[in-house]
Design a protein around this motif. Structure first.
Motif, short mmCIF file in Angstrom:
data_model
loop_
_atom_site.label_atom_id
_atom_site.label_comp_id
_atom_site.label_asym_id
_atom_site.label_seq_id
_atom_site.Cartn_x
_atom_site.Cartn_y
_atom_site.Cartn_z
N UNK A 188 88.52 45.70 68.04
CA UNK A 188 89.21 44.53 67.94
C UNK A 188 89.79 44.28 69.44
N UNK A 189 89.32 46.32 70.16
CA UNK A 189 90.64 45.77 71.72
C UNK A 189 89.39 46.17 72.69
N UNK A 190 88.02 45.68 72.43
CA UNK A 190 87.05 45.61 73.46
C UNK A 190 87.35 44.51 74.86
N UNK A 192 76.19 27.96 62.26
CA UNK A 192 76.68 29.19 62.68
C UNK A 192 78.47 28.85 62.53
N UNK A 193 79.10 29.55 62.33
CA UNK A 193 80.19 30.33 62.19
C UNK A 193 80.74 31.01 63.72
N UNK A 194 81.76 31.48 64.64
CA UNK A 194 82.15 31.93 65.52
C UNK A 194 83.41 31.72 65.66
N UNK A 195 84.74 33.03 65.74
CA UNK A 195 86.05 32.85 65.93
C UNK A 195 86.18 32.04 67.28
N UNK A 196 87.46 32.15 66.92
CA UNK A 196 88.11 31.58 68.48
C UNK A 196 88.46 32.00 68.72
N UNK A 197 88.63 31.33 70.17
CA UNK A 197 88.64 31.92 72.27
C UNK A 197 87.31 32.14 72.84
N UNK A 198 85.93 31.63 72.03
CA UNK A 198 85.29 32.10 72.73
C UNK A 198 84.53 30.91 74.22
N UNK A 199 85.11 29.92 74.09
CA UNK A 199 85.06 28.58 74.83
C UNK A 199 85.90 27.83 75.25
N UNK A 200 86.25 26.94 76.46
CA UNK A 200 87.39 26.36 76.41
C UNK A 200 87.49 25.13 76.11
N UNK A 203 91.20 45.57 64.94
CA UNK A 203 90.36 46.27 64.37
C UNK A 203 89.25 45.05 63.97
N UNK A 204 87.99 45.65 62.97
CA UNK A 204 86.88 44.99 62.71
C UNK A 204 87.40 44.31 61.29
N UNK A 205 88.02 44.67 60.45
CA UNK A 205 88.75 43.68 59.17
C UNK A 205 90.59 43.39 59.98
N UNK A 206 91.21 43.77 60.76
CA UNK A 206 92.17 43.10 61.51
C UNK A 206 92.03 42.10 62.80
N UNK A 207 93.03 41.80 63.39
CA UNK A 207 92.97 41.14 64.53
C UNK A 207 92.76 41.76 65.43
N UNK A 208 91.81 40.58 66.21
CA UNK A 208 91.28 41.04 67.22
C UNK A 208 91.90 40.44 69.09
N UNK A 250 97.11 38.35 68.32
CA UNK A 250 95.70 37.54 69.35
C UNK A 250 96.69 36.54 70.27
N UNK A 251 97.62 36.43 71.03
CA UNK A 251 97.99 35.20 71.85
C UNK A 251 99.49 37.19 73.06
#
Ligand SMILES: Cc1cc2nc3c(=O)[nH]c(=O)nc-3n(C[C@H](O)[C@H](O)[C@H](O)COP(=O)(O)OP(=O)(O)OC[C@H]3O[C@@H](n4cnc5c(N)ncnc54)[C@H](O)[C@@H]3O)c2cc1C
Length: 304
Positions: free
Chosen positions: A259-261, A138-146, A234-239, A182-183
């Motif tokens: 990207x802003x949810x 599985x691949x998952x983006x940064x920032x989902x866990x601490x 957005x989906x193809x830019x920064x979240x 992102x930050x």
């Protein structure tokens, strides 16, 4: 050695993935391809850090050896940070393993040997939930866990063979022009509702009054070239995950809103009361941004 194996070439993401593995009640094993990377990740709670050592500087060239290694270690799950490199390595490894794969999961949990994973489909219009058993990549983006610091893990070196059909002949760093959205704690987002590039000054003034960064929709960066591509959201830019996100003339199509949810407070200014952005917004102002934004700037400055 069953357990969850993790990989990211970025130490901060690898550290987050170790936290996920531990929170799942599993032993976490980190994989790296360089001794320095192993040193950087050893203090985040992995049971062991494996350095797969070969003669290639390209991680993807180890996919076949990595698959054999994971099989040999009876890995339950291989979780990879969803960077360009991680996605490439993960897909090749899953191919060599002949196992299931979840790309770009938005959420994962691992319960009693089953991976529960959510991922967005149709440009973020729907969330697909999957339950997978057996070996899964599985691949998952940064920032989902601490990430959490922990005692130093043992580093184990394993000699592997690289597939050297692809060779690195040159590398040129990408020069990033924009800020790292992102930050950002606050974001003022410019949409195609803005008439001309000179009007960016108005957005900059609002951003400066708030201490915010400037973001934009895809058209502003990709079609009009008013702002660098790093700045579109957005989906193809920064979240982005700011505390405050203000949209000026952004219609709020799903590819942008994805990207802003996770922004804490969303404020939308749009002259079309039916614009979809108002469905995502906590506060909506229906009207012409050329009238509203100067009033906002004045009010913020007055109340500072
Ligand atoms: C595969 C794919 C991926 C995509 N990825 C992304 C992505 O990552 N990010 C992204 O942003 N888009 C993305 N898009 C494009 C997306 O679908 C939308 O086209 C885009 O987000 C719309 O940008 P916008 O809101 O700036 O423009 P528009 O949709 O044109 O909206 C402009 C808004 O401004 C308002 N307006 C006009 N004048 C004023 C004024 N004076 N005052 C106030 N309001 C005014 C209008 O009422 C309107 O709501 C993607 C599209 C596809 C197909």
């Amino acid at each position: 050695m069953a357990g969850i194996f993790i990989y990211s070439e970025k130490t901060d993401i690898a550290a987050e993935l170790i936290s996920f593995a531990k929170a799942s009640g599993q032993d976490a094993y980190a994989i790296t391809f360089e001794a320095e990377a192993a040193e950087a990740i050893r203090n985040y709670g992995a049971k062991k850090v494996f350095v797969l050592k070969g003669d290639s500087p390209i991680a993807e060239n180890y996919a076949k050896s990595l698959a054999a290694f994971l099989k040999n270690e009876s890995a339950n799950l291989f979780v990879v940070g969803a960077t360009a490199r991680g996605r490439d390595l993960a897909a090749r490894t899953a191919g060599y393993l002949g196992c299931g794969m979840v790309s770009d999961a938005s959420a994962i949990s691992y319960v009693d040997g089953t991976l529960l994973a959510d991922r967005m489909l149709y440009g973020g219009a729907v969330i697909q939930s999957e339950a997978l058993t057996g070996m899964v990549v599985v691949t998952i983006a940064a920032g989902k866990f601490t990430a959490a610091a922990a005692e130093s893990a043992e580093i184990v070196s394993v000699d592997v063979t690289a597939d050297n059909r692809v060779k690195l002949v040159n590398s040129t760093p990408i020069i990033k022009e924009g800020c790292d959205l992102r930050v950002a704690d606050k974001v003022v987002c410019v949409g195609m509702g803005m008439d001309k590039p000179e009007d960016l000054k108005m957005a900059e003034e609002l951003a400066s009054a708030l201490g915010a960064e400037i973001g934009c929709t895809r058209g502003i960066a990709e079609e009009r070239h008013w702002l660098p591509v790093e700045q579109y959201i957005g989906i193809s830019g920064a979240v982005v995950t700011p505390n405050l996100y203000i949209a000026m003339g952004v219609s709020g199509q799903v590819q942008h809103v994805v990207g802003v949810r996770e922004a804490k407070i969303i404020v939308a200014i749009d002259k079309n009361e039916k614009a979809p952005i108002f469905r995502a917004a906590d506060y909506g102002i229906v009207g012409d941004m050329y009238e509203i934004v100067p009033l906002l700037i004045k009010a913020i400055k007055t109340n500072k």
